[in-house]
Design a protein around this motif. Structure first.
Motif: not given
Length: 502
Positions: A150-166, A186-196
């Motif tokens: 796994a690469s260093p840095g933040d990795h977002p994910a999510g868990v959910a409970a769902s229903i399927l309504s008829s 953990t590892g080499d963390l970089r806070a960088e932005l690119v603007t346009a």
């Protein structure tokens, strides 16, 4: 179990606001429609259901809003989710995990169920479904395993409970409620932005009103950590004219690889031919716990053409009118100068004495002074100037005839000297002519008495000139006839000249 139910009910609202704002009131619309199977499946219901999903531990909800932890590559962690059913019947919920992302407004969301996850959503393992009784809650454990590569840095994910309504026909609606799971490797963390940044200028049709600038900027998280930023946009015309700085919309949360766009409209911008627009952004830590080290400010600029089109059109029109006015003025001045020069030339031609062939005596000048101006138009018609080269031969002819007639008349009439004196008074020319009649051969030579001035005649004329004494003599019929012929010839020549001029 009662304590678990009480704690779940107290935290239900905050959990519902994370993913589905309409879950408390009923079934929320799904991100994508799916088909209802012919036989009941997990998460399929036929009536409205209200539920919540919160993180917790083995005892129940622990007060967290989401799961956020730091791990080394290859590390595994066990977490729990609490599914609460606020309905009046038992419901089987479908449990899923997927990659997460942040929307443009900063809210967290998960990939739809019809899209396959490729990142942290694949690191989570949990049961396929859970059955929750009416008014009850269930604690479901799940595990998070970080890959070794796994690469260093933040990795977002999510868990959910769902229903399927008829729904009507063969279409159903999937609704999900869950929370995010943020894993920082953990590892080499970089806070960088690119603007346009890009922009355009829209001028006003009214040349006396300013236009407006529309700026569109994009900020991309090119680093590997979650950050927030508050971009600023600066504008400046040529040589720093009309320089200003404005704040863009704050970006509260942006995950690695995500891009946020913003729009800024600047009114009251005068067309200065050119504007330099620059967007600047500095990475900021999302929370105090997630520090950002080595964050650098980044910026980008663009030039925007701001041509004063309506002002240029107005200026060109004004210059055109000014040029037309100046041209008309020069033409009028040239015309006036030409007319004045022509009038002066005519005046010089009229005042110049005519050139007479042969020797001309004082009498010719006297007769010429009595002649009317040659450029005088006939009565009742316009005044047409006679050119000098056309009038010279005719003037000589007429002048010669008139001089001859005047000479013969002076020889035949004794009153000619008096008329000459009158002419001198009118013209201011002092001409003295003394004519002595030829002696009669048969007469006896006697001394001619000197005439004495009459008491009724002035002794001096105008200007101090002494008038000629009257001379007596008889009328010679031959001379009179010859003078009449010459006068008639002069009149005829004058008429011919007038006819030729016409």
């Amino acid at each position: 179990m009662n304590a678990l139910w009480t704690h779940a009910a107290a935290s239900a609202l905050s959990a519902i606001l994370l993913l589905s704002p309409s879950a408390v009131a009923g079934v929320a619309p799904a991100a994508a429609p799916s088909s209802v199977p012919s036989t009941p499946s997990p998460g399929t219901v036929e009536s409205n259901v209200t539920w919540s999903v919160r993180p917790g531990d083995s005892a129940g909800p622990d007060g967290r809003s989401w799961v956020e932890w730091e791990a080394d590559p290859g590390q595994t962690r066990t977490e729990h989710l609490v599914v609460s059913n606020f309905g009046d019947r038992e419901v089987e919920f479908r449990l899923t995990a997927a990659d997460g992302y942040f929307t443009d407004t900063g809210r967290f969301s998960m990939l739809p169920s019809d899209q396959e996850s490729a990142e942290a959503g694949t690191w989570i393992t949990l049961p396929e479904s859970v059955v929750v009784p009416a008014g009850g809650a269930e604690i479901v454990p799940f595990s998070i395993r970080v890959p070794a590569d796994a690469s260093p840095g933040d990795h977002p994910a999510g868990v959910a409970a769902s229903i399927l309504s008829s729904g009507a026909g063969a279409v159903g609606v999937e609704s999900r409620v869950g929370f995010r799971v943020m894993t920082r490797v953990t590892g080499d963390l970089r806070a960088e932005l690119v603007t346009a940044v890009n922009g355009s200028y829209t001028g006003s049709v009214n040349p006396f009103d300013p236009g407006r600038l529309e700026l569109t900027y994009a900020i991309t998280n090119s680093g590997n950590t979650r950050i927030r930023t508050h971009p600023t946009v600066s504008l400046a015309g040529p040589f720093g004219l009309a320089a200003s700085e404005r704040s863009g919309e704050e970006i509260v949360d942006i995950a690695p690889g995500e891009t946020r766009t913003g729009t800024l409209e600047v009114s009251g911008a005068w067309p200065l031919f050119w504007y330099d627009a620059r967007v600047t952004a500095t990475p900021i830590a999302v929370t105090e716990d997630l520090t950002v080290e080595g964050a650098r400010t980044t910026s980008s600029s663009v030039g925007i053409a701001a041509l004063p089109l309506s002002q240029l059109v107005t200026l060109i029109a004004a210059l055109g009118l000014l040029a037309w006015f100046l041209r008309q003025r020069r033409r009028e001045r040239a015309k006036t100068a030409r007319l004045i020069e022509e009038a002066r030339a005519e005046g010089r031609a009229a005042s110049a004495p005519p050139r007479l062939g042969g020797a001309a005596g004082p009498r010719a000048a006297e007769v010429q002074s009595e002649a009317p101006p040659q450029d005088e138009a006939p009565t009742g018609g316009p005044r047409v100037p006679l050119r000098r080269r056309d009038a010279r031969p005719s003037a000589r002819l007429v002048a010669g005839l008139l001089i001859g007639a005047a000479t013969l008349a002076g020889a035949g009439f004794s009153t000619g000297d008096a008329q000459a004196a009158t002419t001198r008074e009118l013209t201011g020319v002092d001409v003295r002519v003394e004519i002595t009649p030829a002696p009669d051969p048969g007469a006896t030579s006697e001394p001619t008495p000197t005439p004495q001035p009459s008491s009724t005649m002035p002794t001096t004329g105008p200007g101090g000139a002494t008038p000629l004494p009257p001379t007596g003599g008889g009328i010679d019929a031959g001379l009179l006839a010859l003078g009449g012929i010459l006068v008639a010839g002069g009149i005829a020549a004058g008429v011919a000249v007038r006819a030729r001029r016409r």
